[in-house]
Enzyme design. Structure first.
Site, PDB file in Angstrom:
ATOM      1  CE  LYS A 162     -21.812  -4.415 -65.509  1.00  0.00           C
ATOM      2  NZ  LYS A 162     -22.034  -3.543 -66.657  1.00  0.00           N
ATOM      3  CG  ASP A 210     -21.486  -6.039 -69.038  1.00  0.00           C
ATOM      4  OD1 ASP A 210     -21.394  -4.852 -69.359  1.00  0.00           O
ATOM      5  OD2 ASP A 210     -20.474  -6.744 -68.844  1.00  0.00           O
TER       6      ASP A 210
HETATM    7  P1  NDP Z   1     -20.985  -9.267 -75.712  1.00  0.00           P
HETATM    8  O1  NDP Z   1     -20.989 -10.444 -74.833  1.00  0.00           O
HETATM    9  O2  NDP Z   1     -22.101  -9.047 -76.650  1.00  0.00           O
HETATM   10  O3  NDP Z   1     -19.628  -9.236 -76.562  1.00  0.00           O
HETATM   11  C1  NDP Z   1     -18.389  -9.215 -75.946  1.00  0.00           C
HETATM   12  C2  NDP Z   1     -17.320  -9.211 -77.016  1.00  0.00           C
HETATM   13  O4  NDP Z   1     -16.064  -8.975 -76.398  1.00  0.00           O
HETATM   14  C3  NDP Z   1     -17.196 -10.529 -77.743  1.00  0.00           C
HETATM   15  O5  NDP Z   1     -16.747 -10.284 -79.037  1.00  0.00           O
HETATM   16  C4  NDP Z   1     -16.131 -11.250 -76.923  1.00  0.00           C
HETATM   17  O6  NDP Z   1     -15.438 -12.279 -77.618  1.00  0.00           O
HETATM   18  C5  NDP Z   1     -15.211 -10.111 -76.593  1.00  0.00           C
HETATM   19  N1  NDP Z   1     -14.489 -10.411 -75.349  1.00  0.00           N
HETATM   20  C6  NDP Z   1     -15.035 -10.705 -74.136  1.00  0.00           C
HETATM   21  N2  NDP Z   1     -14.077 -10.971 -73.232  1.00  0.00           N
HETATM   22  C7  NDP Z   1     -12.914 -10.851 -73.898  1.00  0.00           C
HETATM   23  C8  NDP Z   1     -11.566 -10.994 -73.512  1.00  0.00           C
HETATM   24  N3  NDP Z   1     -11.226 -11.335 -72.250  1.00  0.00           N
HETATM   25  N4  NDP Z   1     -10.627 -10.772 -74.459  1.00  0.00           N
HETATM   26  C9  NDP Z   1     -10.974 -10.420 -75.743  1.00  0.00           C
HETATM   27  N5  NDP Z   1     -12.237 -10.273 -76.155  1.00  0.00           N
HETATM   28  C10 NDP Z   1     -13.178 -10.484 -75.249  1.00  0.00           C
HETATM   29  O7  NDP Z   1     -20.794  -8.010 -74.739  1.00  0.00           O
HETATM   30  P2  NDP Z   1     -21.095  -6.475 -75.006  1.00  0.00           P
HETATM   31  O8  NDP Z   1     -20.844  -6.136 -76.422  1.00  0.00           O
HETATM   32  O9  NDP Z   1     -22.396  -6.176 -74.393  1.00  0.00           O
HETATM   33  O10 NDP Z   1     -19.996  -5.785 -74.065  1.00  0.00           O
HETATM   34  C11 NDP Z   1     -18.713  -5.399 -74.552  1.00  0.00           C
HETATM   35  C12 NDP Z   1     -18.123  -4.340 -73.641  1.00  0.00           C
HETATM   36  O11 NDP Z   1     -18.986  -3.203 -73.602  1.00  0.00           O
HETATM   37  C13 NDP Z   1     -17.950  -4.766 -72.175  1.00  0.00           C
HETATM   38  O12 NDP Z   1     -16.812  -4.118 -71.649  1.00  0.00           O
HETATM   39  C14 NDP Z   1     -19.202  -4.212 -71.521  1.00  0.00           C
HETATM   40  O13 NDP Z   1     -19.025  -4.013 -70.127  1.00  0.00           O
HETATM   41  C15 NDP Z   1     -19.326  -2.891 -72.260  1.00  0.00           C
HETATM   42  N6  NDP Z   1     -20.643  -2.274 -72.206  1.00  0.00           N
HETATM   43  C16 NDP Z   1     -21.753  -2.934 -72.644  1.00  0.00           C
HETATM   44  C17 NDP Z   1     -22.980  -2.323 -72.611  1.00  0.00           C
HETATM   45  C18 NDP Z   1     -24.197  -2.957 -73.178  1.00  0.00           C
HETATM   46  O14 NDP Z   1     -25.215  -2.272 -73.276  1.00  0.00           O
HETATM   47  N7  NDP Z   1     -24.170  -4.217 -73.587  1.00  0.00           N
HETATM   48  C19 NDP Z   1     -23.146  -0.983 -72.022  1.00  0.00           C
HETATM   49  C20 NDP Z   1     -21.896  -0.332 -71.663  1.00  0.00           C
HETATM   50  C21 NDP Z   1     -20.709  -0.988 -71.737  1.00  0.00           C
HETATM   51  P3  NDP Z   1     -15.700 -13.821 -77.265  1.00  0.00           P
HETATM   52  O15 NDP Z   1     -17.000 -14.146 -77.950  1.00  0.00           O
HETATM   53  O16 NDP Z   1     -14.543 -14.556 -77.792  1.00  0.00           O
HETATM   54  O17 NDP Z   1     -15.814 -13.913 -75.762  1.00  0.00           O
END
Ligand code: NDP
Length: 448
Positions: A129, A169
């Site tokens: 990572k 991510d």
């Molecule tokens: P994105 O950046 O596309 O979206 C992240 C989302 O989570 C946004 O809505 C963001 O809101 C919100 N968020 C981020 N940090 C916080 C926080 N501290 N408190 C509340 N909301 C928060 O990321 P992904 O959708 O790719 O990733 C989301 C999760 O899924 C993560 O945990 C990631 O590790 C996991 N994941 C992702 C994969 C992938 O293929 N993308 C694969 C496996 C797991 P805001 O815009 O306000 O920051």
């Protein structure tokens, strides 16, 4: 002779003493270790091999300076890192996260979980990572490009299609992967297999953007089927509104669920008539706007400040898709009180240890992140296969492989839980199955 329990406890104490400030990493280690006693009883050789001390130590941690200039010509500096955690079963594989909260503890927890998640897919990929404390939010495309170019100028020294293959991510989507790929190509050569999550025009796979969200819903659906239930007419609460959340909304809705929420780090939207996927994607991806804009445009939607897990209405299924530790014990109790009988995790480690205990005490069906969100990395590995074959598979083909992989992961978790007499403890089942594979490969390769 040291018992399994004593060995696990002593190992955890030593890990705490060695990494005292890495709270998220220690949490991920504790969650795994809490489920391992039966496996150490069955495999006393793991104790003589001191496998726990070996498995928690990354093979390599790389940290570097990332200088870039902002839109006003001012010099900015961020920290970039890559944790190459474990290559026992294949090249390091795992995303890059760009978020101001990124630090070594977060990257080590994510890299550690990635080892076990990746082996559960059945594909030959190790765990890693990386990322940076850079915040792409509010930056211009040109600023993001300059940052990505500087980041890749250093990272390219340590990655490669058979060595380490990063992906996206939080904060890293198609735009960022495109800029990083361009810089890699400029410094090295066109090597499609060096990054996954690429846009379609240069080696990206169909269904990769959808894979984590779809895979999560496929996995949750397997749990439902095994318990004589389905998504039909279920009220679903989803957190987050990024890549994972968007496609979880789409697939759960397609399977007949009513998804009533999405959220971001400021607040959440409740829409009792169901979240509108097209409007969500338009607001978040095309306009790069906030959810307040979604609520302003959709008559039936209401916006609230704070965590979506404070919602007081009825819920059947919770799909946390935002970030780590978003659900604590209190929020888990609220979910149970409001009717939730299934929690399946799109985000990594969204439930803290107290929350997991609440699920357990209340017989809530629990699809842990390592298993439930493995669809993203699985399709990344399929992207690597297509890149080395110089072929692109159809959406149907990739989607059907994704479905099979998620069903296999669930079957592995379920069968392993049954084998060890752990009932419906899919958390323990998945952890044990993954751990046995990694430990076996590490021992077979000797002390490396
Ligand atoms: P994105 O950046 O596309 O979206 C992240 C989302 O989570 C946004 O809505 C963001 O809101 C919100 N968020 C981020 N940090 C916080 C926080 N501290 N408190 C509340 N909301 C928060 O990321 P992904 O959708 O790719 O990733 C989301 C999760 O899924 C993560 O945990 C990631 O590790 C996991 N994941 C992702 C994969 C992938 O293929 N993308 C694969 C496996 C797991 P805001 O815009 O306000 O920051």
């Amino acid at each position: 002779m040291t018992t399994a329990k004593e060995y696990i406890q002593a190992s955890f104490e030593a890990i705490k003493a060695r990494n005292p400030h890495e709270t998220e990493f220690l949490q991920a280690v504790e969650e795994l270790f809490n489920t391992l006693e039966p496996v150490f009883e069955a495999h006393p050789e793991y104790i003589t091999e001191n496998i726990l001390a070996r498995i928690v130590e990354p093979e390599r941690v790389i940290s570097f300076r990332v200088p870039w200039t902002d839109k006003d010509g001012k010099v900015q500096v961020n920290r970039g890192s890559r944790v190459q955690f474990n290559s026992a079963v294949g090249p390091y594989k795992g995303g890059l996260r760009f978020h101001p909260t990124v630090n070594q503890s977060i990257l080590k927890f994510l890299g550690f979980e990635q080892i076990f998640k990746n082996v559960l897919t059945g594909l030959p990929i190790g765990g890693g990572k990386g990322g940076s404390d850079f915040d792409p939010k509010g930056k211009t495309d040109a600023e993001v490009m300059r940052f990505c170019q500087s980041f890749m100028t250093e990272l390219q020294k340590y990655i490669g299609p058979s060595l380490d293959v990063p992906a996206g991510d939080i904060g890293v989507g198609g735009r960022e992967i495109g800029y990083m790929f361009g810089q890699y190509k400029r410094l090295r050569q066109f090597d499609a297999g060096v990054l996954t999550g690429k846009p379609l025009g240069f080696g990206g796979s169909l269904i990769r953007p959808e894979a984590t969200g779809y895979g999560l819903v496929y996995f949750a659906n397997e749990i439902l089927k095994a318990n004589d239930k389905s998504f039909q007419d279920q009220t679903v609460l989803i957190s987050g509104s990024g890549n994972v959340a968007q496609f979880a909304v789409q697939k759960a809705t397609e399977l007949g669920a009513k998804v009533i929420s999405v959220s971001d780090s400021n607040g959440y939207v409740i829409d009792e008539t169901g979240i509108d996927f097209d409007l969500l994607v338009d607001v978040k991806e095309k306009r790069r706007a906030r959810l307040t804009e979604y609520a302003a445009e959709k008559e039936t939607a209401q916006y609230f400040e704070g965590s979506v897990w404070n919602y007081q209405g009825h819920v059947d299924i919770a799909l946390p898709c935002a970030t780590q530790n978003e659900i604590d014990g209190e929020k888990a109790e609220r979910l149970v009180k409001n009717g939730a009988y299934l929690v399946a995790e799109g985000a990594n480690m969204p439930s803290n240890l107290d929350a997991i205990n609440v699920y357990k005490a209340n017989d809530v069906l629990y699809g842990l992140a390592k298993a439930a969100n493995a669809g993203g990395v699985a399709v990344s590995a399929l992207e690597m296969s297509q890149n080395s074959q110089r072929l692109s598979w159809t959406s149907e083909e990739v989607d059907s492989r994704l479905k099979d992989i998620m069903a296999n992961i669930f079957a592995t978790a379920k069968e392993t839980a049954e084998k060890y007499d752990l009932g419906k403890d899919y958390l323990a089942g998945a952890n044990i199955a993954a751990f046995e594979k990694i430990a076996g490969a590490m021992i077979a390769q000797g002390l490396v």
